[in-house]
Design an enzyme around this catalytic site. Structure first.
Site, PDB file in Angstrom:
ATOM      1  N   LYS A  64       0.832  -1.213   0.000  1.00  0.00           N
ATOM      2  CA  LYS A  64       0.000   0.000   0.000  1.00  0.00           C
ATOM      3  C   LYS A  64       0.855   1.248   0.000  1.00  0.00           C
ATOM      4  O   LYS A  64       1.804   1.365   0.785  1.00  0.00           O
ATOM      5  CB  LYS A  64      -0.889  -0.024   1.258  1.00  0.00           C
ATOM      6  CG  LYS A  64      -1.912   1.058   1.335  1.00  0.00           C
ATOM      7  CD  LYS A  64      -3.211   0.595   0.717  1.00  0.00           C
ATOM      8  CE  LYS A  64      -4.280   1.651   0.842  1.00  0.00           C
ATOM      9  NZ  LYS A  64      -4.642   2.247  -0.414  1.00  0.00           N
ATOM     10  N   GLY A  69       5.976   0.777   6.249  1.00  0.00           N
ATOM     11  CA  GLY A  69       6.931  -0.145   5.635  1.00  0.00           C
ATOM     12  C   GLY A  69       7.137   0.126   4.157  1.00  0.00           C
ATOM     13  O   GLY A  69       8.260   0.073   3.649  1.00  0.00           O
ATOM     14  N   CYS A  70       6.063   0.430   3.460  1.00  0.00           N
ATOM     15  CA  CYS A  70       6.145   0.690   2.021  1.00  0.00           C
ATOM     16  C   CYS A  70       6.895   1.990   1.739  1.00  0.00           C
ATOM     17  O   CYS A  70       7.652   2.087   0.773  1.00  0.00           O
ATOM     18  CB  CYS A  70       4.753   0.712   1.404  1.00  0.00           C
ATOM     19  SG  CYS A  70       3.909  -0.885   1.564  1.00  0.00           S
ATOM     20  N   THR A  71       6.693   2.971   2.598  1.00  0.00           N
ATOM     21  CA  THR A  71       7.411   4.236   2.445  1.00  0.00           C
ATOM     22  C   THR A  71       8.898   4.028   2.694  1.00  0.00           C
ATOM     23  O   THR A  71       9.740   4.507   1.924  1.00  0.00           O
ATOM     24  CB  THR A  71       6.839   5.290   3.416  1.00  0.00           C
ATOM     25  OG1 THR A  71       5.467   5.514   3.078  1.00  0.00           O
ATOM     26  CG2 THR A  71       7.613   6.593   3.329  1.00  0.00           C
ATOM     27  N   ALA A  74      10.397   2.168  -0.349  1.00  0.00           N
ATOM     28  CA  ALA A  74      10.494   3.021  -1.533  1.00  0.00           C
ATOM     29  C   ALA A  74      11.599   4.066  -1.376  1.00  0.00           C
ATOM     30  O   ALA A  74      12.373   4.313  -2.308  1.00  0.00           O
ATOM     31  CB  ALA A  74       9.149   3.698  -1.798  1.00  0.00           C
TER      32      ALA A  74
END
Length: 181
Positions: A64, A69-71, A74
């Site tokens: 998402k 975690g995704c931030t 990335a």
């Protein structure tokens, strides 16, 4: 009686979670040709696997946009992008979020690589990483290192977001050295 009902419900939830989190047998194996894709990025440009032929591709699936975690993942790819580029690799993120979500996420964190919108989850399913509980769909956090001939060279299924991009730099450096030897 209430305890039996509660235990039954908990058992059902546990079964659903187990199937939700279990790895798929559809995940491409090392040496196999990577499944093709055709998806738009945050700017609307459509990419296919063929667009990356002749170079290494770090194709990472994430759950998402703009979540912790995704931030972190990335931003680590963003920070290590130069090292990956020097090694001949391109980075591409994929989630089931839409283009607008990707555009906001990319702008907020100055992400200089494509984020592909797999809104229906078809590509995530082809790679065996789609989590589908009916109403809720998202990609599991997996990365595929794909060589210039579109073969899977490494599959990352246990991703530690804080050091994942460094791990890929190390692995790609090793793979390239092994190819020269």
């Amino acid at each position: 009686m209430k305890i039996l009902i509660i235990l039954g419900i908990l058992g059902l939830v546990a079964l659903l979670l187990a199937s939700f989190l279990a790895p798929s047998d559809k995940i491409p194996k090392i040496g196999e040709t990577a499944p093709d894709f055709k998806l738009p990025d945050q700017q609307g440009k459509v990419y296919t696997l063929e667009d990356f032929r002749g170079q290494w591709l770090v194709l990472y699936f994430y759950p998402k946009d703009d979540t912790p975690g995704c931030t972190e993942q990335a931003c680590k790819f963003r920070d290590d992008l130069h090292q990956l580029t020097v090694l001949g690799a391109r980075v591409v993120g994929v989630s089931v979020d839409d283009r607008n979500s990707h555009a906001k996420f990319a702008k907020k964190y100055a992400l200089p690589f494509p984020l592909l919108a797999d809104e229906g989850g078809e590509v995530a399913a082809r790679y065996g990483v789609l989590q589908n509980l009916g109403v809720v769909k998202m990609a599991r956090r997996y990365t595929f290192l794909i060589d210039p001939q579109a073969k899977i060279r490494k599959v990352y299924d246990k991703v530690e977001t804080s050091r994942h991009s460094k791990e890929i730099v190390e692995d790609l450096t090793r793979l390239l050295a092994d190819m020269k030897a």
